[in-house]
Structures are given as structure tokens and as C-alpha cells.
Enzyme design. Structure first.
Site, PDB file in Angstrom:
ATOM      1  N   GLY A   1       0.229  -1.343   0.084  1.00  0.00           N
ATOM      2  CA  GLY A   1      -0.128   0.021   0.046  1.00  0.00           C
ATOM      3  C   GLY A   1       1.173   1.262  -0.068  1.00  0.00           C
TER       4      GLY A   1
ATOM      5  N   MET B   1       2.485   5.380   1.773  1.00  0.00           N
ATOM      6  CA  MET B   1       2.517   5.480   2.443  1.00  0.00           C
ATOM      7  C   MET B   1       1.504   5.811   3.177  1.00  0.00           C
ATOM      8  SD  MET B   1       5.773   8.008   1.974  1.00  0.00           S
ATOM      9  CE  MET B   1       4.755   9.096   1.644  1.00  0.00           C
ATOM     10  N   ASP B   2       0.887   5.651   4.474  1.00  0.00           N
ATOM     11  CA  ASP B   2       0.084   6.064   5.644  1.00  0.00           C
ATOM     12  C   ASP B   2      -1.025   4.727   5.466  1.00  0.00           C
ATOM     13  OD1 ASP B   2       1.610   8.592   6.888  1.00  0.00           O
ATOM     14  OD2 ASP B   2      -0.428   9.528   5.596  1.00  0.00           O
TER      15      ASP B   2
ATOM     16  N   GLY C   1      -0.556   1.645   6.640  1.00  0.00           N
ATOM     17  CA  GLY C   1      -1.385   1.022   7.595  1.00  0.00           C
ATOM     18  C   GLY C   1       0.191  -0.438   7.560  1.00  0.00           C
TER      19      GLY C   1
ATOM     20  N   GLU D   1       9.247  -3.113   5.081  1.00  0.00           N
ATOM     21  CA  GLU D   1      10.347  -2.225   4.332  1.00  0.00           C
ATOM     22  C   GLU D   1      10.857  -3.002   3.429  1.00  0.00           C
ATOM     23  OE1 GLU D   1      10.197   1.102   4.640  1.00  0.00           O
ATOM     24  OE2 GLU D   1       9.328   1.139   6.568  1.00  0.00           O
TER      25      GLU D   1
END
Length: 220
Positions: A9, A11-12, A14, A87
Site C-alpha cells: 500500500g 505510505m500511511d 498501515g 520495508e
């Protein structure tokens, strides 16, 4: 049968929070795992979410070998039921291949979490290989939003407040401005945008500046 899972997904959305929750759920059932990350915003050997949750992790350097690590751990009598790999977009193609081998040959579940594309809208090497190899690919359902309110689909990088589309792929920053940046180094930040505003390089700050600009007079 063990599987290679890829959760992705913007960033932000989750991802790191889900990585920590996944580890908690499996550990609560008596399973033993290892947590890996690289270039986390909280620093080396840390997995952190923007909700403020953190967990110690093993830092994945460029020469890290997942296969060798797991084999060595098992040979010494250790137990590993699963790997949490945050990451994962920054992992090399070879490292993703090693994770797939760990799943297939050692029957260890791998849960990888990462962004699909970089600030140039190009696939990360690690993410591209995960798309090719993963048994299951999951797009996170928590939608990050562009400043305009539309669903954010692209990750943008700004340097000193200006959006850029060229430069090194790996530059650690955050969605908040960074303190203590050396004078000779640009201040790097990241922002999620919808495709339209990424294409137009229209970040929230630039949109605000444009909206505050005086209207042209109605005569020439």
C-alpha cells in the site's frame, strides 16, 4: 504449507502497524518468529509505525542473506516459524529469492510488507520481485488520502518543499519536516498524492500557495 505473503500500500496505509499486529497474533499462539526491517524512520534495527508503536528488529543490510541466517539459526537449535519483513521494497532481488527459498525449502512462513512504487512511480526492485513470487499479494484496505480528499495512489518526495522526480531511490525521510538537517543537505519529506496531483506535482503546500495567490484582475 508455508507461504510467502506480500502486503502492500502507499505510505500511511498501515503496513508497519499490520506487521507488528501480525507478529503479535502469531506470537500469541506460541509461534516463534523474527522481525526484519531496513531504513526505518526510527533508526537502525527498529520497526516503527506512525501510531507510535515500535519493536526491536534485525537490520537488513545490502549483503544480508536470509537463507544463511535461517539455516544457521536452525542448525544451532533455534526455532523459527515465521519471518516478518518490513520495508521489503528496499530488499534486493536476491534477498527476495532467498525468502522464497526459505518458504519452499524450510517451510517457514514469510510476511513481507512494503511500498509498491517509489517517488518516480517506478516499481521498487524488492516489490517487483515480490509481485512475481508471492503466494498471496494483499493490497491494504486502509486508504491513504491525497490532500484533495481522493484516494492516494502515489508517493511523492519533496526537497526543501519542492516535489522532485529524480534522485537517489533510497533517501530516508518522513511525512513530517525533519529537524537538524545540515545546511548543505536539502530537507527531505514524503507525501501521498492521487495520480492527478502527482502528475501535476501539486503537493498540499503548493496547492495552498496557489489558492492564496491573488486573483488576476478582470482586465488586461
Amino acid at each position: 504449507m508455508a507461504e510467502l505473503h506480500f502486503f502492500t500500500g502507499t505510505m500511511d496505509s498501515g503496513k508497519s502497524t499490520l506487521a507488528l499486529q501480525t507478529n503479535h497474533n502469531h506470537a500469541a499462539r506460541g509461534r516463534v518468529g523474527r522481525i526484519f526491517t531496513t531504513h526505518d524512520r526510527a533508526g537502525e534495527a527498529k520497526l516503527s509505525s506512525r501510531l507510535g508503536l515500535t519493536h526491536d528488529a534485525i537490520e537488513v543490510a545490502a549483503d544480508f542473506d536470509f537463507w544463511r541466517y535461517v539455516v544457521d539459526s536452525l542448525t544451532r537449535g533455534g526455532r523459527i516459524d515465521y519471518l516478518i519483513c518490513d520495508e521489503a521494497q528496499f530488499y534486493s532481488r536476491d534477498q527476495i529469492d532467498q525468502l522464497a527459498k526459505v518458504v519452499d525449502e524450510l517451510q517457514v512462513d514469510v510476511f513481507a510488507f512494503g511500498i509498491l512504487t517509489d517517488f518516480r512511480s517506478a516499481l521498487f526492485e524488492g516489490s517487483a520481485r515480490l509481485v512475481e513470487l508471492a503466494d498471496r499479494m494483499n493490497v491494504l484496505q486502509v486508504e491513504a488520502l491525497c490532500w484533495c480528499g481522493k484516494r492516494a495512489t502515489h508517493n511523492a518526495r519533496t526537497e526543501n518543499g519542492v516535489m522532485v522526480t529524480e534522485g537517489a531511490v533510497v533517501v530516508v525521510g518522513d511525512v513530517e519536516s525533519l529537524d537538524g538537517v545540515p545546511a548543505d543537505r536539502p530537507e527531505v519529506a514524503y507525501e501521498v498524492l492521487c495520480r492527478q496531483h502527482h502528475r501535476r506535482r501539486l503537493t498540499a503546500a503548493r496547492a495552498k500557495a496557489v489558492s492564496l495567490a491573488p486573483e488576476p484582475l478582470p482586465f488586461g
